[in-house]
Design a protein around this motif. Structure first.
Motif, PDB file in Angstrom:
ATOM      1  N   MET A   1       0.823  -1.201   0.000  1.00  0.00           N
ATOM      2  CA  MET A   1       0.000   0.000   0.000  1.00  0.00           C
ATOM      3  C   MET A   1       0.863   1.258   0.000  1.00  0.00           C
ATOM      4  O   MET A   1       0.531   2.218  -0.666  1.00  0.00           O
ATOM      5  N   ASN A   2       1.930   1.213   0.780  1.00  0.00           N
ATOM      6  CA  ASN A   2       2.806   2.370   0.867  1.00  0.00           C
ATOM      7  C   ASN A   2       3.477   2.650  -0.478  1.00  0.00           C
ATOM      8  O   ASN A   2       3.668   3.808  -0.842  1.00  0.00           O
ATOM      9  N   ALA A   3       3.820   1.595  -1.205  1.00  0.00           N
ATOM     10  CA  ALA A   3       4.464   1.761  -2.513  1.00  0.00           C
ATOM     11  C   ALA A   3       3.504   2.408  -3.507  1.00  0.00           C
ATOM     12  O   ALA A   3       3.912   3.256  -4.313  1.00  0.00           O
ATOM     13  N   ILE A   4       2.239   2.036  -3.443  1.00  0.00           N
ATOM     14  CA  ILE A   4       1.231   2.632  -4.337  1.00  0.00           C
ATOM     15  C   ILE A   4       1.075   4.113  -4.020  1.00  0.00           C
ATOM     16  O   ILE A   4       1.052   4.953  -4.920  1.00  0.00           O
ATOM     17  N   ALA A   5       0.975   4.442  -2.733  1.00  0.00           N
ATOM     18  CA  ALA A   5       0.829   5.846  -2.328  1.00  0.00           C
ATOM     19  C   ALA A   5       2.046   6.664  -2.756  1.00  0.00           C
ATOM     20  O   ALA A   5       1.906   7.788  -3.246  1.00  0.00           O
ATOM     21  N   ARG A   6       3.248   6.090  -2.586  1.00  0.00           N
ATOM     22  CA  ARG A   6       4.466   6.806  -3.005  1.00  0.00           C
ATOM     23  C   ARG A   6       4.505   6.996  -4.516  1.00  0.00           C
ATOM     24  O   ARG A   6       4.944   8.046  -5.011  1.00  0.00           O
ATOM     25  N   ALA A   7       4.052   5.992  -5.268  1.00  0.00           N
ATOM     26  CA  ALA A   7       4.036   6.111  -6.733  1.00  0.00           C
ATOM     27  C   ALA A   7       3.063   7.196  -7.183  1.00  0.00           C
ATOM     28  O   ALA A   7       3.369   7.986  -8.091  1.00  0.00           O
ATOM     29  N   ILE A   8       1.902   7.264  -6.542  1.00  0.00           N
ATOM     30  CA  ILE A   8       0.917   8.312  -6.866  1.00  0.00           C
ATOM     31  C   ILE A   8       1.485   9.685  -6.516  1.00  0.00           C
ATOM     32  O   ILE A   8       1.368  10.631  -7.301  1.00  0.00           O
ATOM     33  N   ASP A   9       2.117   9.783  -5.350  1.00  0.00           N
ATOM     34  CA  ASP A   9       2.750  11.047  -4.953  1.00  0.00           C
ATOM     35  C   ASP A   9       3.802  11.466  -5.976  1.00  0.00           C
ATOM     36  O   ASP A   9       3.877  12.644  -6.354  1.00  0.00           O
ATOM     37  N   ALA A  10       4.614  10.508  -6.402  1.00  0.00           N
ATOM     38  CA  ALA A  10       5.669  10.805  -7.373  1.00  0.00           C
ATOM     39  C   ALA A  10       5.073  11.272  -8.697  1.00  0.00           C
ATOM     40  O   ALA A  10       5.582  12.217  -9.317  1.00  0.00           O
ATOM     41  N   ILE A  43      -8.893   8.795  10.807  1.00  0.00           N
ATOM     42  CA  ILE A  43     -10.339   8.535  10.705  1.00  0.00           C
ATOM     43  C   ILE A  43     -11.035   9.701  10.007  1.00  0.00           C
ATOM     44  O   ILE A  43     -11.890   9.483   9.139  1.00  0.00           O
ATOM     45  N   ILE A  44     -10.668  10.933  10.376  1.00  0.00           N
ATOM     46  CA  ILE A  44     -11.252  12.119   9.728  1.00  0.00           C
ATOM     47  C   ILE A  44     -10.946  12.109   8.230  1.00  0.00           C
ATOM     48  O   ILE A  44     -11.823  12.367   7.402  1.00  0.00           O
ATOM     49  N   ASP A  45      -9.694  11.816   7.871  1.00  0.00           N
ATOM     50  CA  ASP A  45      -9.319  11.751   6.447  1.00  0.00           C
ATOM     51  C   ASP A  45     -10.127  10.679   5.734  1.00  0.00           C
ATOM     52  O   ASP A  45     -10.677  10.919   4.656  1.00  0.00           O
ATOM     53  N   LEU A  46     -10.195   9.516   6.329  1.00  0.00           N
ATOM     54  CA  LEU A  46     -10.908   8.400   5.708  1.00  0.00           C
ATOM     55  C   LEU A  46     -12.385   8.727   5.506  1.00  0.00           C
ATOM     56  O   LEU A  46     -12.917   8.577   4.399  1.00  0.00           O
ATOM     57  N   LEU A  47     -13.027   9.209   6.552  1.00  0.00           N
ATOM     58  CA  LEU A  47     -14.451   9.556   6.448  1.00  0.00           C
ATOM     59  C   LEU A  47     -14.678  10.713   5.478  1.00  0.00           C
ATOM     60  O   LEU A  47     -15.614  10.682   4.676  1.00  0.00           O
ATOM     61  N   GLY A  48     -13.837  11.721   5.558  1.00  0.00           N
ATOM     62  CA  GLY A  48     -13.989  12.874   4.670  1.00  0.00           C
ATOM     63  C   GLY A  48     -13.877  12.504   3.205  1.00  0.00           C
ATOM     64  O   GLY A  48     -14.682  12.946   2.379  1.00  0.00           O
ATOM     65  N   LEU A  97      -8.334  12.046  -8.116  1.00  0.00           N
ATOM     66  CA  LEU A  97      -8.766  10.743  -7.615  1.00  0.00           C
ATOM     67  C   LEU A  97      -7.562   9.910  -7.177  1.00  0.00           C
ATOM     68  O   LEU A  97      -7.574   9.300  -6.105  1.00  0.00           O
ATOM     69  N   LEU A  98      -6.517   9.899  -7.992  1.00  0.00           N
ATOM     70  CA  LEU A  98      -5.314   9.151  -7.630  1.00  0.00           C
ATOM     71  C   LEU A  98      -4.708   9.682  -6.318  1.00  0.00           C
ATOM     72  O   LEU A  98      -4.337   8.894  -5.444  1.00  0.00           O
ATOM     73  N   GLN A  99      -4.626  11.001  -6.188  1.00  0.00           N
ATOM     74  CA  GLN A  99      -4.048  11.559  -4.964  1.00  0.00           C
ATOM     75  C   GLN A  99      -4.920  11.257  -3.759  1.00  0.00           C
ATOM     76  O   GLN A  99      -4.412  10.990  -2.675  1.00  0.00           O
ATOM     77  N   ALA A 100      -6.227  11.255  -3.934  1.00  0.00           N
ATOM     78  CA  ALA A 100      -7.134  10.893  -2.842  1.00  0.00           C
ATOM     79  C   ALA A 100      -6.935   9.437  -2.441  1.00  0.00           C
ATOM     80  O   ALA A 100      -6.981   9.104  -1.248  1.00  0.00           O
ATOM     81  N   ILE A 101      -6.704   8.576  -3.418  1.00  0.00           N
ATOM     82  CA  ILE A 101      -6.425   7.170  -3.113  1.00  0.00           C
ATOM     83  C   ILE A 101      -5.164   7.063  -2.264  1.00  0.00           C
ATOM     84  O   ILE A 101      -5.122   6.302  -1.289  1.00  0.00           O
ATOM     85  N   ALA A 102      -4.136   7.830  -2.604  1.00  0.00           N
ATOM     86  CA  ALA A 102      -2.903   7.823  -1.810  1.00  0.00           C
ATOM     87  C   ALA A 102      -3.170   8.268  -0.375  1.00  0.00           C
ATOM     88  O   ALA A 102      -2.652   7.679   0.577  1.00  0.00           O
ATOM     89  N   ARG A 146      -2.822   5.905   3.017  1.00  0.00           N
ATOM     90  CA  ARG A 146      -2.015   6.301   4.171  1.00  0.00           C
ATOM     91  C   ARG A 146      -2.850   6.289   5.464  1.00  0.00           C
ATOM     92  O   ARG A 146      -2.353   5.901   6.516  1.00  0.00           O
ATOM     93  N   ALA A 147      -4.100   6.733   5.354  1.00  0.00           N
ATOM     94  CA  ALA A 147      -4.974   6.720   6.534  1.00  0.00           C
ATOM     95  C   ALA A 147      -5.226   5.279   6.988  1.00  0.00           C
ATOM     96  O   ALA A 147      -5.197   4.988   8.194  1.00  0.00           O
ATOM     97  N   ILE A 148      -5.458   4.387   6.053  1.00  0.00           N
ATOM     98  CA  ILE A 148      -5.663   2.967   6.390  1.00  0.00           C
ATOM     99  C   ILE A 148      -4.401   2.403   7.037  1.00  0.00           C
ATOM    100  O   ILE A 148      -4.470   1.654   8.023  1.00  0.00           O
ATOM    101  N   GLN A 149      -3.243   2.785   6.510  1.00  0.00           N
ATOM    102  CA  GLN A 149      -1.967   2.317   7.067  1.00  0.00           C
ATOM    103  C   GLN A 149      -1.810   2.786   8.510  1.00  0.00           C
ATOM    104  O   GLN A 149      -1.397   2.013   9.366  1.00  0.00           O
ATOM    105  N   VAL A 150      -2.154   4.031   8.779  1.00  0.00           N
ATOM    106  CA  VAL A 150      -2.066   4.565  10.153  1.00  0.00           C
ATOM    107  C   VAL A 150      -3.001   3.796  11.065  1.00  0.00           C
ATOM    108  O   VAL A 150      -2.632   3.418  12.188  1.00  0.00           O
ATOM    109  N   LEU A 151      -4.227   3.531  10.606  1.00  0.00           N
ATOM    110  CA  LEU A 151      -5.190   2.790  11.425  1.00  0.00           C
ATOM    111  C   LEU A 151      -4.713   1.373  11.698  1.00  0.00           C
ATOM    112  O   LEU A 151      -4.909   0.838  12.797  1.00  0.00           O
ATOM    113  N   ARG A 152      -4.092   0.750  10.725  1.00  0.00           N
ATOM    114  CA  ARG A 152      -3.552  -0.612  10.920  1.00  0.00           C
ATOM    115  C   ARG A 152      -2.420  -0.601  11.932  1.00  0.00           C
ATOM    116  O   ARG A 152      -2.314  -1.493  12.767  1.00  0.00           O
ATOM    117  N   GLU A 153      -1.537   0.389  11.818  1.00  0.00           N
ATOM    118  CA  GLU A 153      -0.400   0.466  12.763  1.00  0.00           C
ATOM    119  C   GLU A 153      -0.869   0.759  14.180  1.00  0.00           C
ATOM    120  O   GLU A 153      -0.292   0.235  15.128  1.00  0.00           O
TER     121      GLU A 153
END
Length: 166
Positions: free
Chosen positions: A1-10, A89-94, A147-152, A156-163
């Motif tokens: 997931m982190n690699a996908i977010a970094r690729a979208i950011d890039a 959670i705010i990011d995810l819900l928003g 849309l791609l940036q929102a996915i990133a 990241r929000a899901i990753q934070v919740l998992r951690e």
């Protein structure tokens, strides 16, 4: 997931840096038009339409870059008071509640908007007929990049919740 977010950011970082210098081109066209008015008493027939279209394209295409760098309006006052988990959670819900319907509508209607303009060969109504469909296509490209940036951001929000849960 982190690699996908970094690729979208890039991707959005690269695209933003590619589009940013367009502002210099717009500035040069405006200076040219001002010089034509001042020195020759006659503005160019095309400069106003071109600068208007280029500025619109620049503004739209920089939206995902802005989202990537968090320069859009957010509810920072509330988010600063929350924990990392609360912010996630705010990011995810928003993004799920507000952003998803907006971006779906923008993707759908911008494609129809572009398609109709392209099929009709729509042009400006000035002295010089400039095709309008490329600028209308920019709206769709912007929606895809947003849309791609929102996915990133959601990843990241899901990753934070998992951690935080671990």
């Amino acid at each position: 997931m982190n690699a996908i977010a970094r690729a979208i950011d890039a991707l959005n970082e690269w695209f933003g840096r590619l589009i940013a210098p367009l502002l210099a081109v717009i500035t040069l066209i405006v200076i040219y038009d001002i010089a034509m008015r001042f020195f020759f008493g006659r503005p160019s027939d095309w400069a106003f339409d071109v600068t208007k279209m280029l500025f619109g394209a620049h503004f739209m295409l920089m939206a995902a870059y802005g989202l990537r760098h968090h320069v859009h309006v957010e509810v920072d006052v509330v988010k600063r008071l929350l924990s990392l988990r609360g912010r996630a959670i705010i990011d995810l819900l928003g993004y799920v509640i507000f952003f998803t319907p907006f971006i779906w509508m923008l993707l759908t209607y911008s494609w129809y908007f572009f398609e109709r303009s392209f099929s009709r060969g729509e042009t400006t109504y000035g002295m010089v007929s400039i095709p309008v469909y490329p600028v209308k296509g920019v709206i769709f490209v912007t929606a895809v990049l947003l849309l791609l940036q929102a996915i990133a951001i959601v990843l990241r929000a899901i990753q934070v919740l998992r951690e935080e849960a671990a």
